[in-house]
Design an enzyme around this catalytic site. Structure first.
Site, PDB file in Angstrom:
ATOM      1  N   ASP A  85       2.790  -0.991 -11.082  1.00  0.00           N
ATOM      2  CA  ASP A  85       3.782  -1.830 -10.328  1.00  0.00           C
ATOM      3  C   ASP A  85       3.653  -3.330 -10.491  1.00  0.00           C
ATOM      4  O   ASP A  85       2.403  -3.683 -10.543  1.00  0.00           O
ATOM      5  CB  ASP A  85       3.940  -1.536  -8.787  1.00  0.00           C
ATOM      6  N   GLU A 142       0.639   0.061  -6.302  1.00  0.00           N
ATOM      7  CA  GLU A 142      -0.599  -0.096  -5.621  1.00  0.00           C
ATOM      8  C   GLU A 142      -0.716  -1.445  -4.837  1.00  0.00           C
ATOM      9  O   GLU A 142      -1.516  -1.373  -3.994  1.00  0.00           O
ATOM     10  CB  GLU A 142      -1.459  -0.233  -6.889  1.00  0.00           C
TER      11      GLU A 142
END
Length: 397
Positions: A85, A142
């Protein structure tokens, strides 16, 4: 003849397809996706793994991808994790591959982490010089959203049991290609606390008729710092940082409420418990002193990241044998940043290691900065670490 004699060194073989992996990294970097929205990135990862002969499972954590590769007859299982991400930051790096999506960028190097694990996956599929099962875990979200926890809640370890799990993150400020890992408490827990002070609003000309939540909140700011200075043992780590203090919008009005937003970190689980307890106690006591009340919403987010000492020693010995002592940071120390790989390490022994992204103008810009970029020169080194880790951990007998 030993079959390893027929194989080129891993780093040499991996560098043969480095340009392809750099292109993948740049493609991901230019098209960043926030947590749980990594649809295109997941498509790219899954397609590459399938092309190289990995079994692919999708959907854990929403956009997570798990590739599985088997060789030999051993039932030993190892997990390797990369995050995918991006962050909600407008990029200013000026690179040719800079983000095409305004307000989103890979400011933490997750594009590089994904490319390193993909590069290793390509090499492992081609050589299969190991005996056992490898799970390549491409994790969503994350950055503050707990994608690792969501994958676990969705049954990751039931579907893909692992005897050990390993993660890696780039480290700006560390010489490129050097590695750093700390056994035990390696990274801090990260919690968020929202304190809402409830007073009585009123006219600024008549403060005696009000209960000023700004005054209460200000007293709280100062009192909370005493937790670290007077409750946490001096040789242990606790952090309480105020990130926002929100109250009122007019100079002649005493507002009815004020809100304090805190980031709370600790390097030991027992200190984490202490910080939470004392924040509750102090907030309520201070508010009561001024005739107000305090609503404390303490949200536990990421736990302390605990590197297993045995697995950490294994990883450090691997780097030492490969690169010598110069391949390791001389005096590694824990860092107070947090990482949701900690959720995996609560369930499975393993090690989270840092690879140097560089210093100065090449790789030295800190993560979560609008000018940051992953250093492509460490991509093959990181991928080689993954390959060597698998080949040693799942060594053929």
């Amino acid at each position: 003849m030993n079959d390893t004699a027929l194989l080129p060194p891993a780093l040499e073989a991996i560098r043969a397809h480095e340009a392809e992996m750099v292109d993948i990294r740049h493609q991901i970097h230019a098209n960043p996706e926030l947590g749980f929205q990594e649809n295109d990135t997941s498509d790219l990862v899954a397609a590459r793994l399938e092309r190289w002969g990995w079994e692919v499972h999708r959907g854990l954590g929403g956009t997570g991808v798990v590739g599985t590769l088997r060789a030999g007859t051993s039932t030993r299982r190892i997990g390797l994790r990369a995050d995918m991400d991006a962050l909600p930051i407008a990029e200013t790096s000026g690179k040719a591959w800079a983000s095409k999506v305004f307000g989103k960028m890979h400011a933490c190097g997750h594009d590089g982490h994904t490319a390193m694990l993909l590069s290793a996956a390509r090499h492992l599929a081609a050589t299969r010089h190991f005996d056992g099962i490898v799970h390549a875990v491409f994790q969503p979200a994350e950055e503050g959203l707990g994608g690792a926890r969501k994958m676990l809640e969705d049954g990751f370890l039931d579907l893909f049991p692992c005897d050990a799990m390993f993660g890696m993150h780039n480290g700006p400020g560390i010489p490129e290609g050097q590695f750093m890992a700390v056994p035990g408490c390696a990274m801090a827990s990260a919690d968020t606390c929202i304190i809402t002070v409830k007073g009585v609003g009123g006219h600024a000309a008549f403060p005696h008729n009000a209960v000023d939540p700004i005054l209460v909140g200000s007293a709280l700011v100062m009192a909370l710092q005493s937790v670290v200075s007077r409750n946490v043992p001096p040789l242990q780590t606790g952090i309480i940082s105020l990130g926002a203090f929100l109250a009122g919008d007019a100079p002649n009005v005493i507002p009815g409420t004020a809100e304090l937003r805190l980031s709370v970190r600790a390097m030991q689980p027992e200190i984490r418990d202490l910080l939470e307890r004392r924040i509750h106690e102090i907030a309520n006591a201070v508010a009561q002193t001024y005739g107000a009340t305090a609503d404390v919403n303490y949200m536990r987010r990421y736990p302390v990241l605990m590197n297993d000492p045995t697995q950490t020693a294994f990883c450090l010995d691997l780097v030492r044998d490969w690169l010598g002592e110069t391949g390791l940071v001389p005096k590694p120390e824990p860092v107070p940043a947090s990482e949701d790989f900690a959720f995996f390490l609560e369930k499975v022994p393993g090690c989270f290691i840092n690879i140097g992204n560089g210093v100065g103008s090449v790789g030295g810009c800190m993560v979560h900065n609008a000018g940051y970029d992953f250093n492509d020169r460490i991509l093959s080194t990181g991928a080689t670490y993954w390959v060597k880790l698998v080949e040693r951990w799942l060594a053929k007998v």
